[in-house]
Design a protein around this motif. Sequence first.
Motif, PDB file in Angstrom:
ATOM      1  N   SER A   1       0.802  -1.177  -0.002  1.00  0.00           N
ATOM      2  CA  SER A   1      -0.157   0.045   0.102  1.00  0.00           C
ATOM      3  C   SER A   1       0.781   1.373   0.003  1.00  0.00           C
ATOM      4  CB  SER A   1      -0.981  -0.001   1.212  1.00  0.00           C
ATOM      5  OG  SER A   1      -0.361  -0.280   2.363  1.00  0.00           O
ATOM      6  N   GLY A   2       2.276   1.110   0.358  1.00  0.00           N
ATOM      7  CA  GLY A   2       3.024   2.332   0.308  1.00  0.00           C
ATOM      8  C   GLY A   2       3.459   2.476  -1.192  1.00  0.00           C
ATOM      9  N   ASP A   3       3.354   1.668  -2.090  1.00  0.00           N
ATOM     10  CA  ASP A   3       3.688   1.641  -3.357  1.00  0.00           C
ATOM     11  C   ASP A   3       2.923   2.298  -4.319  1.00  0.00           C
ATOM     12  OD1 ASP A   3       5.389   1.207  -5.738  1.00  0.00           O
ATOM     13  OD2 ASP A   3       4.571  -0.826  -6.076  1.00  0.00           O
TER      14      ASP A   3
ATOM     15  N   GLY B   1       6.323  -1.885  -7.916  1.00  0.00           N
ATOM     16  CA  GLY B   1       6.819  -3.208  -7.076  1.00  0.00           C
ATOM     17  C   GLY B   1       7.734  -2.853  -5.972  1.00  0.00           C
ATOM     18  N   VAL B   2       7.985  -1.789  -5.916  1.00  0.00           N
ATOM     19  CA  VAL B   2       9.146  -1.239  -4.802  1.00  0.00           C
ATOM     20  C   VAL B   2       8.501   0.078  -4.105  1.00  0.00           C
ATOM     21  CG1 VAL B   2      11.495  -0.530  -4.317  1.00  0.00           C
ATOM     22  CG2 VAL B   2      10.743  -2.234  -6.392  1.00  0.00           C
ATOM     23  N   VAL B   3       8.602  -0.068  -2.928  1.00  0.00           N
ATOM     24  CA  VAL B   3       8.398   1.100  -1.917  1.00  0.00           C
ATOM     25  C   VAL B   3       9.554   2.093  -1.849  1.00  0.00           C
ATOM     26  CG1 VAL B   3       7.452   2.275   0.224  1.00  0.00           C
ATOM     27  CG2 VAL B   3       6.701  -0.016  -0.759  1.00  0.00           C
TER      28      VAL B   3
ATOM     29  N   GLY C   1      12.025   6.112  -2.847  1.00  0.00           N
ATOM     30  CA  GLY C   1      11.672   7.474  -2.677  1.00  0.00           C
ATOM     31  C   GLY C   1      10.728   8.044  -3.626  1.00  0.00           C
ATOM     32  N   ALA C   2      10.518   7.688  -4.923  1.00  0.00           N
ATOM     33  CA  ALA C   2       9.493   7.944  -5.807  1.00  0.00           C
ATOM     34  C   ALA C   2       8.302   8.186  -5.054  1.00  0.00           C
ATOM     35  CB  ALA C   2       9.634   7.423  -7.270  1.00  0.00           C
ATOM     36  N   ASP C   3       7.857   7.076  -4.362  1.00  0.00           N
ATOM     37  CA  ASP C   3       6.490   7.149  -4.015  1.00  0.00           C
ATOM     38  C   ASP C   3       6.423   8.054  -2.613  1.00  0.00           C
ATOM     39  OD1 ASP C   3       5.451   4.598  -5.178  1.00  0.00           O
ATOM     40  OD2 ASP C   3       7.276   3.751  -4.069  1.00  0.00           O
ATOM     41  N   PHE C   4       7.541   8.342  -1.988  1.00  0.00           N
ATOM     42  CA  PHE C   4       7.628   9.485  -1.060  1.00  0.00           C
ATOM     43  C   PHE C   4       7.235  10.764  -1.593  1.00  0.00           C
ATOM     44  CE2 PHE C   4       9.725  13.026   0.901  1.00  0.00           C
ATOM     45  CZ  PHE C   4       8.989  13.022   2.175  1.00  0.00           C
TER      46      PHE C   4
ATOM     47  N   PHE D   1       8.978   1.040   3.399  1.00  0.00           N
ATOM     48  CA  PHE D   1      10.123   1.607   2.779  1.00  0.00           C
ATOM     49  C   PHE D   1      11.234   0.546   2.464  1.00  0.00           C
ATOM     50  CE2 PHE D   1      14.223   3.847   2.276  1.00  0.00           C
ATOM     51  CZ  PHE D   1      14.024   4.496   1.193  1.00  0.00           C
ATOM     52  N   GLY D   2      11.784   0.451   1.265  1.00  0.00           N
ATOM     53  CA  GLY D   2      12.672  -0.515   1.048  1.00  0.00           C
ATOM     54  C   GLY D   2      11.976  -1.995   0.610  1.00  0.00           C
ATOM     55  N   SER D   3      10.939  -1.982   0.742  1.00  0.00           N
ATOM     56  CA  SER D   3      10.111  -3.518   0.343  1.00  0.00           C
ATOM     57  C   SER D   3       9.703  -3.612  -1.104  1.00  0.00           C
ATOM     58  CB  SER D   3       8.755  -3.532   1.220  1.00  0.00           C
ATOM     59  OG  SER D   3       8.786  -3.586   2.759  1.00  0.00           O
ATOM     60  N   GLY D   4       9.864  -4.817  -1.585  1.00  0.00           N
ATOM     61  CA  GLY D   4       9.387  -5.048  -2.886  1.00  0.00           C
ATOM     62  C   GLY D   4      10.278  -5.799  -3.579  1.00  0.00           C
ATOM     63  N   ALA D   5      10.162  -5.875  -4.810  1.00  0.00           N
ATOM     64  CA  ALA D   5      10.518  -6.701  -5.839  1.00  0.00           C
ATOM     65  C   ALA D   5      12.350  -6.864  -5.738  1.00  0.00           C
ATOM     66  CB  ALA D   5      10.540  -6.390  -7.243  1.00  0.00           C
TER      67      ALA D   5
END
Length: 72
Positions: free
Chosen positions: A16-18, A23-25, A27-30, A68-72
């Motif tokens: 949900s933070g992506d 597929g990755v949480v 800085g772009a999401d921030f 943050f940092g989670s994902g593929a």
Amino acid sequence: MYGQEIWVANLTPPLSGDYDQNGVVDGADFLTWQRILGTAGTATLATGDADGDKNVTGADLAVWRTQFGSGA
């Protein structure tokens, strides 16, 4: 194996933070969250609403921080 089909399902829940759903949480999401902060009543995941309440608030940032940092 003629006539047989093999189906593969991705059972990994979406992050949900992506916000950009790549597929990755990261800085772009921030930056997405930061740009839309304060939106009320019309927000979506793509615009930084991580908790689904249609608002972009600090609660959404908290979700992003946790993932943050989670994902593929």
